[in-house]
Design an enzyme around this catalytic site. Structure first.
Site, PDB file in Angstrom:
ATOM      1  N   HIS A 162       0.908  -1.116   0.003  1.00 30.20           N
ATOM      2  CA  HIS A 162       0.096   0.128   0.164  1.00 30.20           C
ATOM      3  C   HIS A 162       0.702   1.082   0.318  1.00 30.20           C
ATOM      4  O   HIS A 162       1.948   1.248   0.612  1.00 30.20           O
ATOM      5  CB  HIS A 162      -0.872   0.112   1.206  1.00 30.20           C
ATOM      6  CG  HIS A 162      -0.375  -0.180   2.632  1.00 30.20           C
ATOM      7  ND1 HIS A 162       0.129  -1.533   2.952  1.00 30.20           N
ATOM      8  CD2 HIS A 162       0.155   0.584   3.553  1.00 30.20           C
ATOM      9  CE1 HIS A 162       0.510  -1.587   3.991  1.00 30.20           C
ATOM     10  NE2 HIS A 162       0.744  -0.131   4.239  1.00 30.20           N
ATOM     11  N   HIS A 176       0.867   5.094   1.098  1.00 37.09           N
ATOM     12  CA  HIS A 176       0.291   6.015   1.867  1.00 37.09           C
ATOM     13  C   HIS A 176       0.323   7.152   1.016  1.00 37.09           C
ATOM     14  O   HIS A 176       1.365   7.785   0.730  1.00 37.09           O
ATOM     15  CB  HIS A 176       1.030   6.244   3.140  1.00 37.09           C
ATOM     16  CG  HIS A 176       1.140   5.352   4.129  1.00 37.09           C
ATOM     17  ND1 HIS A 176       0.255   5.147   5.216  1.00 37.09           N
ATOM     18  CD2 HIS A 176       1.753   4.001   4.132  1.00 37.09           C
ATOM     19  CE1 HIS A 176       0.529   4.161   5.895  1.00 37.09           C
ATOM     20  NE2 HIS A 176       1.526   3.416   5.130  1.00 37.09           N
TER      21      HIS A 176
HETATM   22  P1  AMP Z   1       1.867   0.245   7.283  1.00 34.17           P
HETATM   23  O1  AMP Z   1       2.052   0.434   8.773  1.00 34.17           O
HETATM   24  O2  AMP Z   1       2.700   0.995   6.644  1.00 34.17           O
HETATM   25  O3  AMP Z   1       1.983  -1.031   6.875  1.00 34.17           O
HETATM   26  O4  AMP Z   1       0.468   0.756   7.261  1.00 34.17           O
HETATM   27  C1  AMP Z   1      -0.842   0.076   7.369  1.00 34.17           C
HETATM   28  C2  AMP Z   1      -1.904   1.234   7.748  1.00 34.17           C
HETATM   29  O5  AMP Z   1      -3.116   0.445   7.542  1.00 34.17           O
HETATM   30  C3  AMP Z   1      -1.815   1.756   8.949  1.00 34.17           C
HETATM   31  O6  AMP Z   1      -1.636   3.319   8.717  1.00 34.17           O
HETATM   32  C4  AMP Z   1      -3.063   1.768   9.593  1.00 34.17           C
HETATM   33  O7  AMP Z   1      -3.655   2.525  10.444  1.00 34.17           O
HETATM   34  C5  AMP Z   1      -4.034   1.444   8.387  1.00 34.17           C
HETATM   35  N1  AMP Z   1      -5.072   0.360   8.546  1.00 34.17           N
HETATM   36  C6  AMP Z   1      -4.890  -0.741   9.475  1.00 34.17           C
HETATM   37  N2  AMP Z   1      -6.236  -1.418   9.657  1.00 34.17           N
HETATM   38  C7  AMP Z   1      -7.052  -0.465   8.524  1.00 34.17           C
HETATM   39  C8  AMP Z   1      -8.366  -0.752   7.908  1.00 34.17           C
HETATM   40  N3  AMP Z   1      -9.387  -1.693   8.839  1.00 34.17           N
HETATM   41  N4  AMP Z   1      -8.905   0.295   7.434  1.00 34.17           N
HETATM   42  C9  AMP Z   1      -8.028   1.284   6.979  1.00 34.17           C
HETATM   43  N5  AMP Z   1      -6.699   1.228   7.292  1.00 34.17           N
HETATM   44  C10 AMP Z   1      -6.348   0.536   8.322  1.00 34.17           C
END
Ligand code: AMP
Length: 136
Positions: free
Chosen positions: A97, A99
């Protein structure tokens, strides 16, 4: 049901605030945003890490991130964006993903997690440069 949280969001099996839904890529709001509007751009294909990403899909994802950044300007009055990807390390969800975080001057995000270091000397820099160039 899939065991991948982001695949489940894309399939509609988990709640998600989807802002873009297209055949190759989708985008939804991060549930714990750095700032409101913080959006995650994901491939529909389940790809865990950057090295697993098919070449052709990278361009689509970056183009989608660019479109999201533009939409954050239009919709929220952002002045710019912070665009980032945690690859394996610090990656808390193993579905690739990007950001896209709306930014404004003085928003307080400046340098918050990037303490910079220095090369020991020009030889150190050259060793690192040569190693990366050789690996490519
Ligand atoms: P990373 O730490 O770079 O893997 O980012 C993962 C992101 O996913 C974090 O910023 C979380 O806040 C986000 N996240 C986790 N669960 C969900 C969810 N159910 N819906 C939307 N975002 C999420």
């Amino acid at each position: 049901m899939t065991s991948c949280l982001f695949c489940a969001i894309l399939a509609g099996d988990e709640p998600g605030a989807i802002v873009l839904d297209e055949p190759e890529a989708a985008a939804f709001l991060d549930v714990r945003p750095l700032f409101p509007g913080h959006t995650l751009v994901v491939p529909r294909l389940h790809v865990a890490a950057l090295q697993d990403l098919p070449d052709g899909l990278g361009g689509t994802l970056l183009a989608t991130a660019r479109r999201i950044a533009a939409a954050l300007r239009t919709a929220l009055g952002a002045e710019g964006a912070f665009v980032a990807l945690n690859d394996v390390v610090s990656q808390s969800v193993p579905h690739l993903h990007i950001h896209v975080v709306p930014r404004r001057k003085g928003d307080g995000l400046r340098g918050f997690f990037w303490p910079r270091t220095r090369y020991d000397d020009p030889e150190h820099l050259e060793r690192i440069r040569a190693a990366i160039a050789a690996a490519l």
